[in-house]
Design a protein around this motif. Structure first.
Motif, PDB file in Angstrom:
ATOM      1  N   PHE A 170     -16.464  20.188  75.324  1.00 18.87           N
ATOM      2  CA  PHE A 170     -16.801  21.011  74.210  1.00 18.87           C
ATOM      3  C   PHE A 170     -15.921  22.313  74.326  1.00 18.87           C
ATOM      4  O   PHE A 170     -15.392  22.840  73.097  1.00 18.87           O
ATOM      5  CB  PHE A 170     -18.240  21.459  74.390  1.00 18.87           C
ATOM      6  N   LEU A 171     -15.473  22.793  75.555  1.00 22.35           N
ATOM      7  CA  LEU A 171     -14.826  23.877  75.643  1.00 22.35           C
ATOM      8  C   LEU A 171     -13.165  23.719  75.167  1.00 22.35           C
ATOM      9  O   LEU A 171     -12.509  24.393  74.572  1.00 22.35           O
ATOM     10  CB  LEU A 171     -14.878  24.619  76.975  1.00 22.35           C
ATOM     11  N   THR A 172     -12.785  22.559  75.771  1.00 25.10           N
ATOM     12  CA  THR A 172     -11.431  21.971  75.382  1.00 25.10           C
ATOM     13  C   THR A 172     -10.980  22.017  73.804  1.00 25.10           C
ATOM     14  O   THR A 172     -10.120  22.386  73.527  1.00 25.10           O
ATOM     15  CB  THR A 172     -10.994  20.706  76.326  1.00 25.10           C
ATOM     16  N   TYR A 173     -12.115  21.454  73.295  1.00 25.40           N
ATOM     17  CA  TYR A 173     -11.853  21.094  71.926  1.00 25.40           C
ATOM     18  C   TYR A 173     -12.514  22.220  71.017  1.00 25.40           C
ATOM     19  O   TYR A 173     -12.628  21.815  69.589  1.00 25.40           O
ATOM     20  CB  TYR A 173     -11.970  19.305  71.544  1.00 25.40           C
ATOM     21  N   ALA A 174     -13.033  23.196  71.382  1.00 25.62           N
ATOM     22  CA  ALA A 174     -13.563  24.243  70.703  1.00 25.62           C
ATOM     23  C   ALA A 174     -14.620  23.576  69.602  1.00 25.62           C
ATOM     24  O   ALA A 174     -14.909  24.055  68.521  1.00 25.62           O
ATOM     25  CB  ALA A 174     -12.678  25.098  69.959  1.00 25.62           C
TER      26      ALA A 174
END
Length: 215
Positions: A170-174
């Motif tokens: 979720f953080l990697t792909y915003a």
């Protein structure tokens, strides 16, 4: 000493889960890299029918599959409390852990784990949306029921190890998620074992072009 066979720290969500479980159990392990061969790459690319990494070798036992590792460690290290002590919470923990273990295939393929990159904007495949929404529902129910900051309260459990790769995705792909779910993602990445794993991933020299997507 126990031995844990793992694959890439950058891309292998299953390796991360098994490694976190060993940390939760307080079990010191010697990390053994899996061979960089076609079978290993097939697992990372979700092209293998089964996942044989990570594999824990300890006291005569050889255990693969992350949920099997979780149950084995829970028996070997009962004082570590890998699962909640309360019977109802423990059943809940096993249920949500099993759910992420056996499902969410669209989420896995649309947002492969990659700890070396961050995308400010990423077109998420529409088929992955129901998976994302279901993860949010699971997290929200757990955080509201048990008070956070981890899924089952103050201390991390097997469930947090199982959902940790999702938090990084979720953080990697915003991925746009609710404020409580975003806070949980940050809780996971700031968890000391996770911070250690992420640092080691960023130091890995190898890359897999198939997973180095750019948009």
């Amino acid at each position: 000493m126990a031995t844990l066979t793992i694959s890439s720290k950058t891309y292998s969500a299953w390796s991360l889960r098994g490694w976190l479980m060993c940390r939760l159990a307080g079990l010191k392990v010697i990390e053994k890299p899996a061979p960089n061969d076609a079978n290993n790459r097939a697992e990372l690319l979700l092209l293998s029918p089964s996942v044989l990494v990570p594999r824990l070798t300890y006291d005569g036992a050889s255990v693969w599959d992350v949920l099997a590792i979780a149950e084995f460690l829970n028996e070997e290290c009962p004082d570590a409390h890998l699962f909640p002590e309360d019977r109802i919470a423990r059943a809940h923990c096993r249920s949500v852990s099993g759910e992420i273990h056996s499902g969410f295939t669209n989420l896995r393929s649309a947002l492969p784990m990659n700890l070396k990159v961050r995308h400010e904007s990423f077109p998420v495949f529409s088929g992955a949306r129901p998976d994302i929404e279901r993860v949010e529902t699971v997290w929200t129910e757990c955080l509201e029921t048990y008070g956070g900051p981890f899924l089952f309260g103050e201390h991390p459990t097997v469930a947090d190890a199982m959902y940790a790769p999702v938090a990084t995705r979720f953080l990697t792909y915003a991925v746009a998620v609710s404020a409580p779910c975003l806070a949980y993602c940050k809780t996971i990445t700031e968890w000391a074992p996770m911070a250690e794993w992420i640092a080691a991933a960023k130091a890995e020299p190898e890359e897999m072009e198939e997973l180095e997507v750019e948009f």
